[in-house]
Design an enzyme around this catalytic site. Sequence first.
Site, PDB file in Angstrom:
ATOM      1  N   GLU A 293      33.746  43.401  36.007  1.00  0.00           N
ATOM      2  CA  GLU A 293      34.443  44.651  36.249  1.00  0.00           C
ATOM      3  C   GLU A 293      34.475  45.570  35.037  1.00  0.00           C
ATOM      4  O   GLU A 293      34.840  45.168  33.939  1.00  0.00           O
ATOM      5  CB  GLU A 293      35.877  44.387  36.730  1.00  0.00           C
ATOM      6  CG  GLU A 293      36.569  43.238  36.049  1.00  0.00           C
ATOM      7  CD  GLU A 293      36.372  41.899  36.754  1.00  0.00           C
ATOM      8  OE1 GLU A 293      37.314  41.104  36.756  1.00  0.00           O
ATOM      9  OE2 GLU A 293      35.292  41.664  37.318  1.00  0.00           O
TER      10      GLU A 293
ATOM     11  N   ASP B 269      35.328  35.463  43.387  1.00  0.00           N
ATOM     12  CA  ASP B 269      35.012  36.415  42.328  1.00  0.00           C
ATOM     13  C   ASP B 269      34.852  35.702  40.985  1.00  0.00           C
ATOM     14  O   ASP B 269      35.321  34.574  40.804  1.00  0.00           O
ATOM     15  CB  ASP B 269      36.130  37.464  42.225  1.00  0.00           C
ATOM     16  CG  ASP B 269      35.763  38.620  41.302  1.00  0.00           C
ATOM     17  OD1 ASP B 269      34.553  38.817  41.054  1.00  0.00           O
ATOM     18  OD2 ASP B 269      36.678  39.322  40.839  1.00  0.00           O
ATOM     19  N   ASN B 270      34.179  36.390  40.052  1.00  0.00           N
ATOM     20  CA  ASN B 270      34.023  35.912  38.661  1.00  0.00           C
ATOM     21  C   ASN B 270      33.378  34.537  38.570  1.00  0.00           C
ATOM     22  O   ASN B 270      33.741  33.726  37.725  1.00  0.00           O
ATOM     23  CB  ASN B 270      35.378  35.867  37.953  1.00  0.00           C
ATOM     24  CG  ASN B 270      36.080  37.210  37.896  1.00  0.00           C
ATOM     25  OD1 ASN B 270      37.204  37.346  38.360  1.00  0.00           O
ATOM     26  ND2 ASN B 270      35.436  38.206  37.325  1.00  0.00           N
TER      27      ASN B 270
ATOM     28  N   LYS C 250      40.228  30.072  37.679  1.00  0.00           N
ATOM     29  CA  LYS C 250      38.921  29.569  38.087  1.00  0.00           C
ATOM     30  C   LYS C 250      38.906  28.058  38.266  1.00  0.00           C
ATOM     31  O   LYS C 250      38.153  27.537  39.084  1.00  0.00           O
ATOM     32  CB  LYS C 250      37.837  30.006  37.085  1.00  0.00           C
ATOM     33  CG  LYS C 250      37.870  31.495  36.745  1.00  0.00           C
ATOM     34  CD  LYS C 250      38.001  32.391  37.973  1.00  0.00           C
ATOM     35  CE  LYS C 250      38.451  33.782  37.600  1.00  0.00           C
ATOM     36  NZ  LYS C 250      38.861  34.579  38.785  1.00  0.00           N
TER      37      LYS C 250
ATOM     38  N   ASP D 230      40.382  34.654  43.732  1.00  0.00           N
ATOM     39  CA  ASP D 230      40.336  35.468  42.519  1.00  0.00           C
ATOM     40  C   ASP D 230      41.510  35.112  41.609  1.00  0.00           C
ATOM     41  O   ASP D 230      42.109  35.979  40.989  1.00  0.00           O
ATOM     42  CB  ASP D 230      40.374  36.961  42.882  1.00  0.00           C
ATOM     43  CG  ASP D 230      39.950  37.852  41.717  1.00  0.00           C
ATOM     44  OD1 ASP D 230      39.306  37.333  40.786  1.00  0.00           O
ATOM     45  OD2 ASP D 230      40.278  39.046  41.738  1.00  0.00           O
TER      46      ASP D 230
END
Length: 264
Positions: free
Chosen positions: A249, A219-220, A194, A191
């Site tokens: 989120e 995540d993401n 990226k 997280d």
Amino acid sequence: MPWSVLAVTVISAAVLYVLCRWLIPAAVRSSGWLALLWHAVILERLLNIVTGSSQPQRILKAVQKNATKGDPESVISAIDYYCRHKEWAMNVGDEKGLILDSVLTEVNPSIALELGTYCGYSTVRIARLLSPGSKFITVEFNPAFAAVARQVIAYAGLQDKVTLVEGPSGDLIPKFKEQFGIKSFDFVFLDHWKDRYVPDTKLLEDCGLLRKGTVLLADNVICPGSPEYLKYVRNSPRYESRYYKSNLEYTKVEDGLEKSVFLG
């Protein structure tokens, strides 16, 4: 002259209010990039200037004001409430947080790693579910973020379950075995930046820190997105991957988590 200035000021304020209250939020709800630009760049920077503090510091203040000391659940709830009603922040959040909880409970890791601590929200979320005697390392590049995260973790009463390490993940990962006596991780939560997902995953492989059955949860992967990571884990014979669809989120913008099991 004063009246004309006042009129311009009032009209400008009204236009700004309409933009901030209705038009921009409506556009933001339908676009991931607009959501990130509006919340993480424009509003956050404005609040930094107005309050003279950083977002992590404001989150810490919300925790200290609204959470019960030593109660991880109340710390999580305080941050979720603040980020949903006061100021958006890129935590994994309450909706995707339930997916994180589910995967973590399923894996029940003895040794876990988190890349990207930020204010400590997901760190608290993970640490509270770990069995006694588990080892948990979280890595944060930004010293200011790490300073706040330590206070959030301590407020939750989880400081003895978490080892927070500061520095670039690419420099730290090769030192884990020697520094912490770790053979391999059972669970890794990605997280952070990226564009570091693929290089750090490959580094974990090269350093022998992944074993057969190690679970990586990223995540993401949709917003802001990590297409190279998805391409890597979904096409590599070394992984078995599954996508968990959710929302970015504290918004209704699509996002998700990618669970990848290392096959050796």
